[in-house]
Design an enzyme around this catalytic site. Sequence first.
Site, PDB file in Angstrom:
ATOM      1  N   HIS A   1       1.142   5.188  -3.084  1.00 28.58           N
ATOM      2  CA  HIS A   1       1.851   6.732  -3.035  1.00 28.58           C
ATOM      3  C   HIS A   1       3.065   7.254  -3.127  1.00 28.58           C
ATOM      4  O   HIS A   1       3.727   8.166  -3.349  1.00 28.58           O
ATOM      5  CB  HIS A   1       2.235   6.785  -0.689  1.00 28.58           C
ATOM      6  CG  HIS A   1       0.670   6.713   0.201  1.00 28.58           C
ATOM      7  ND1 HIS A   1      -0.056   7.656   0.005  1.00 28.58           N
ATOM      8  CD2 HIS A   1       0.202   6.132   0.412  1.00 28.58           C
ATOM      9  CE1 HIS A   1      -0.921   7.505   1.117  1.00 28.58           C
ATOM     10  NE2 HIS A   1      -0.790   6.314   1.456  1.00 28.58           N
TER      11      HIS A   1
ATOM     12  N   GLU B   1      -5.516   9.627  -0.269  1.00 26.33           N
ATOM     13  CA  GLU B   1      -6.037   7.658  -0.145  1.00 26.33           C
ATOM     14  C   GLU B   1      -7.104   8.355  -1.284  1.00 26.33           C
ATOM     15  O   GLU B   1      -6.950   7.158  -2.384  1.00 26.33           O
ATOM     16  CB  GLU B   1      -6.393   7.497   1.818  1.00 26.33           C
ATOM     17  CG  GLU B   1      -5.002   7.654   2.801  1.00 26.33           C
ATOM     18  CD  GLU B   1      -4.170   7.117   2.677  1.00 26.33           C
ATOM     19  OE1 GLU B   1      -3.079   7.373   3.292  1.00 26.33           O
ATOM     20  OE2 GLU B   1      -3.809   5.676   1.598  1.00 26.33           O
TER      21      GLU B   1
ATOM     22  N   SER C   1      -3.946   1.118  -4.819  1.00 23.74           N
ATOM     23  CA  SER C   1      -3.320   0.215  -4.529  1.00 23.74           C
ATOM     24  C   SER C   1      -4.951  -0.703  -4.020  1.00 23.74           C
ATOM     25  O   SER C   1      -4.519  -2.265  -3.823  1.00 23.74           O
ATOM     26  CB  SER C   1      -2.752   0.242  -3.018  1.00 23.74           C
ATOM     27  OG  SER C   1      -2.919   0.571  -1.902  1.00 23.74           O
TER      28      SER C   1
ATOM     29  N   HIS D   1       0.717  -1.096   0.145  1.00 19.28           N
ATOM     30  CA  HIS D   1       0.017   0.059   0.014  1.00 19.28           C
ATOM     31  C   HIS D   1       0.861   1.277  -0.009  1.00 19.28           C
ATOM     32  O   HIS D   1       0.553   1.710  -1.170  1.00 19.28           O
ATOM     33  CB  HIS D   1      -1.407  -0.230   0.996  1.00 19.28           C
ATOM     34  CG  HIS D   1      -1.886   1.487   1.242  1.00 19.28           C
ATOM     35  ND1 HIS D   1      -2.694   1.857   1.149  1.00 19.28           N
ATOM     36  CD2 HIS D   1      -0.900   2.156   2.718  1.00 19.28           C
ATOM     37  CE1 HIS D   1      -3.040   3.041   1.453  1.00 19.28           C
ATOM     38  NE2 HIS D   1      -1.841   3.402   2.241  1.00 19.28           N
TER      39      HIS D   1
END
Length: 288
Positions: A149, A190, A209, A144
């Site tokens: 990111h 997010e 993700s 993730h």
Amino acid sequence: MNSTTNIDPLLADVAEKYNSANLRGDYSHANAQYVVEQNWARYTPEQHALWRKLYARQAALLPGRACREFIDSLSQLNVANGIPQLERISTILFNQTGWQLIAVPGLIPEEAFFAHLAHRRFPVTVWLRTPEEFDYIVEPDIFHDFFGHVPLLFNPIFADHMQAYGKGGLKALKLDGLVMLARLYWYTIEFGLIHTCEGLRAYGAGILSSGGEIVYCLESDQPHRIPFHLERVMRTLYKIDAYQESYFVIRDYQQLFDDTAPDFTPLYAALKNLPPLPADSLLPGETC
Ligand code: HBI
Ligand code: FE
């Protein structure tokens, strides 16, 4: 509770926020800023194989769903064949946008997290999910954090926003604005969507993700897709263990940077007296 979270109240706070009774990482070797060694040589062949499977599944879902900047940046990282060595990527990243990657045991307290972002250091969890968690995991793991990111940290405007967010976080802690700032993080970094000349695309790490949410967020008729508005986002509740009921859409990264640049102090004061909005709210005129 594992040994760490029941002696470090700061970690217990962040664990509670993620509904985790105890955090999974090994915090015993973390320094005061919660930084650890990645110990890349310790990953097993099975873990590298799991990374390859996660990467292959996700990469196949990106075309037509992930923003162009994300796809282009990820393709330059060459991390399809196994768990990345953070130091190697950190060196490349630093030369492009001045960001560094640091290895952390897992979720870290808000203040440490914001302080790292404010200094252009992105914390990447070192543990990888188990095969049983292939489709869903509660706490962020290295897939993730890295896959979701890291690619956009190569985009200069987004990189500047992330640092500004970290600085804003440190101020929010002093202004009791943390809950509102966490909502901003959630609905942009997010789970954010962006208008592009190719159509609506995802830029949020939690979407990018996720095997399921990357399809759902763009193709389902369930969720609301609402034009980004700072106050609106800061008032809107979110759920951490289900697909989003609302997504907020920015015109471009410059809007995200500009709209979140002002000092939030008056905003926190004004919003503190307003009731939060349920995650599935839709206010008059909010069509996308
Ligand atoms: N720690 N390692 C890590 N990664 C995160 O994304 C993270 C965190 N601590 C706190 C946190 N996120 C959230 O509370 C953000 O809203 C700040
Ligand atoms: Fe994340």
